[in-house]
Design a protein around this motif. Structure first.
Motif, PDB file in Angstrom:
ATOM      1  N   CYS A  14       0.848  -1.192   0.000  1.00 42.01           N
ATOM      2  CA  CYS A  14       0.000   0.000   0.000  1.00 42.01           C
ATOM      3  C   CYS A  14       0.886   1.245   0.000  1.00 42.01           C
ATOM      4  O   CYS A  14       1.771   1.367   0.848  1.00 42.01           O
ATOM      5  CB  CYS A  14      -0.931   0.007   1.207  1.00 42.01           C
ATOM      6  N   THR A  38      -4.722   5.800  -0.782  1.00 41.09           N
ATOM      7  CA  THR A  38      -4.804   4.402  -1.240  1.00 41.09           C
ATOM      8  C   THR A  38      -5.108   3.426  -0.110  1.00 41.09           C
ATOM      9  O   THR A  38      -5.239   2.228  -0.347  1.00 41.09           O
ATOM     10  CB  THR A  38      -3.489   3.982  -1.940  1.00 41.09           C
ATOM     11  N   ASP A  72      -7.141  -0.199  -0.060  1.00 37.97           N
ATOM     12  CA  ASP A  72      -6.846  -1.144  -1.139  1.00 37.97           C
ATOM     13  C   ASP A  72      -6.564  -2.520  -0.559  1.00 37.97           C
ATOM     14  O   ASP A  72      -6.513  -2.711   0.666  1.00 37.97           O
ATOM     15  CB  ASP A  72      -5.688  -0.652  -2.008  1.00 37.97           C
ATOM     16  N   ASP A  73      -6.390  -3.503  -1.434  1.00 32.56           N
ATOM     17  CA  ASP A  73      -6.184  -4.885  -0.986  1.00 32.56           C
ATOM     18  C   ASP A  73      -4.951  -5.015  -0.098  1.00 32.56           C
ATOM     19  O   ASP A  73      -4.946  -5.784   0.873  1.00 32.56           O
ATOM     20  CB  ASP A  73      -6.038  -5.816  -2.200  1.00 32.56           C
ATOM     21  N   LYS A 115     -11.917   0.869   4.684  1.00 32.24           N
ATOM     22  CA  LYS A 115     -12.780   1.722   3.861  1.00 32.24           C
ATOM     23  C   LYS A 115     -13.159   2.978   4.637  1.00 32.24           C
ATOM     24  O   LYS A 115     -13.111   4.092   4.111  1.00 32.24           O
ATOM     25  CB  LYS A 115     -14.042   0.959   3.450  1.00 32.24           C
TER      26      LYS A 115
END
Length: 432
Positions: A221, A230, A233-234, A420
């Motif tokens: 990340c 960002t 993100d995953d 999130k």
């Protein structure tokens, strides 16, 4: 990075000053000389100037800095007025005085504060001066904002991982783990020692959970890219999921901050923890084990895949110069203080803060300190600043992410949902 000037209210909010402080700042601003945005006024050629530093307010640091000032005054026939505020009040006071045109000369800054202060438009560009210093590349980067050199690096280090070789040996771990997978395996081996050992005294309290950022970067990340957050993100989700796994398996402990981690490590109850380079001296001094210092080793943060760059957060201080009165002499003082080999070596001997120049680091009195040398090579060499330092809301950004990570650790939120929400809160803060 943004080049827009930081608002007065934004700067004050960053430093924790409320409405009363804003009103006071307005009064100071009203008294500022015309053109305060570019210069504080006064004779730039004056040999006399101020030097502002929080370290002058600290018992351990004050004698060393006063010695540097006294030597400069004697050699140059000048008068340096020492100005100081306690560290926790330093930036609020500095910002008020700087905004009101009352701060001149040389100013000591934590590198995390440089961007916000530079955005006020009061600091001189030291690019041409920095070329004379022989600073390391990472040190130079610590004094830059928006492509300009606003600070001459004084002491350059990083926050990284410290290992206890005694516990590693006891657990049969013959070398430092280099990947996340190896690190996890080592933590399980250490847990098997029992006796209340916390394998990794990682930060789990909100106050220090910004330590999650290097792990997010380890998992891929970027935190912020092209002005876009960002987090969420995953990679960030994977990092927090992994952190939660360590927590649930009791490979890390609940409610730990930097002070707790130092205490656990000092008691021989932790094999790894995160700290700045000064952590060795602080932790060893408070430990009853007088041989602990010899067992403390700098360790590269494990990487996700072999060949990845180990992540670490840059840490240190720079000396910036306020435009205006005494600017030229203050600049020469800053250059001397940060690059003169005898001065930096003596300062290192007194405070164990690594020099920022190649010559300073190679001085025998510095180079023979194995811990400092290895830390510089293993950790500081690849350290980077936080992309959030450029924002006046940096402290709130760190807290917003920390609270969401803690929610995951205590089981009140899922990693995906928490990241999130963290991203949403960070975006809102950046837009203020």
């Amino acid at each position: 990075m943004t080049t827009s000037g930081i608002t007065r209210r934004g700067a004050l909010r960053m430093f924790g000053i409320g409405a009363l402080g804003v009103a006071g700042a307005g009064a100071l601003g009203a008294c500022a000389p015309s053109g305060a945005g570019t210069t504080s006024g006064g004779d730039t050629k004056s040999k006399n100037f101020d030097f502002t530093s929080w370290s002058l307010n600290e018992e351990a640091a004050k004698p060393s800095i006063e010695k540097i000032i006294a030597a400069w005054e004697k050699a140059e026939g000048s008068k340096v007025r020492a100005v100081s505020y306690p560290y926790n009040e330093y930036l609020s006071q500095l910002t008020l005085k700087l905004g009101g045109g009352e701060t001149t000369g040389a100013v000591h800054l934590d590198i995390a504060w440089l961007a916000a202060v530079a955005q006020m438009g009061k600091l001189a560009d030291l690019g041409s001066v920095a070329l004379k210093g022989g600073y390391t590349n990472v040190a130079l980067d610590s004094g830059m904002y928006d492509g300009k050199q606003y600070g001459l690096p004084w002491n350059t280090g990083s926050i990284g991982v410290i290992a206890n070789s005694k516990l590693l040996e006891k657990a049969g771990i013959k070398k430092h783990p280099t990947t996340v997978e190896e690190f996890e395996g080592a933590l399980r081996e250490l847990k098997g020692l029992g006796g209340g050992v916390v394998p990794y005294a990682a930060a789990t309290k909100v106050a220090q959970l910004k330590d999650i950022f290097p792990w997010m970067q380890t998992f891929g990340c970027t935190l912020l890219e092209d002005s876009k957050v960002t987090i969420g993100d995953d990679a960030s989700i994977d990092a927090v999921t992994w952190y939660k796994k360590l927590h649930d398996e009791k490979l890390i402990a609940a409610d730990v901050d930097r002070f707790d981690a130092r205490a656990l490590f000092g008691q021989g109850k932790a094999a790894f923890y995160d700290d700045a380079i000064i952590g060795k001296g602080v932790t060893a001094a408070q430990s009853k084990d007088k041989t602990l210092a010899d067992a403390m080793q700098p360790m590269k943060r494990p990487v996700l895949r072999a060949g990845d760059t180990p992540q670490a957060l840059l840490w240190g201080g720079v000396i910036a110069i306020v435009k205006g009165k005494g600017q030229d002499a203050a600049t020469e003082f800053a250059l001397h203080t940060t690059t003169d080999r005898a001065t930096t070596t003596e300062y290192f001997a007194a405070r164990a803060l690594p020099p920022s120049t190649t010559a300073g680091l190679s001085d025998p009195k510095v180079a023979q300190d194995t811990f400092t040398t290895e830390w510089t090579e293993k950790i500081t060499d690849t350290a980077t600043g936080s992309p959030f330092w450029q924002f006046a809301q940096n402290a709130q950004i760190e807290e917003a992410v920390a609270k969401q990570v803690q929610a995951v650790l205590v089981g009140t939120s899922k990693p995906k949902d928490a990241m999130k929400k963290a991203a949403e809160e960070v975006n809102d803060l950046i837009k203020r």
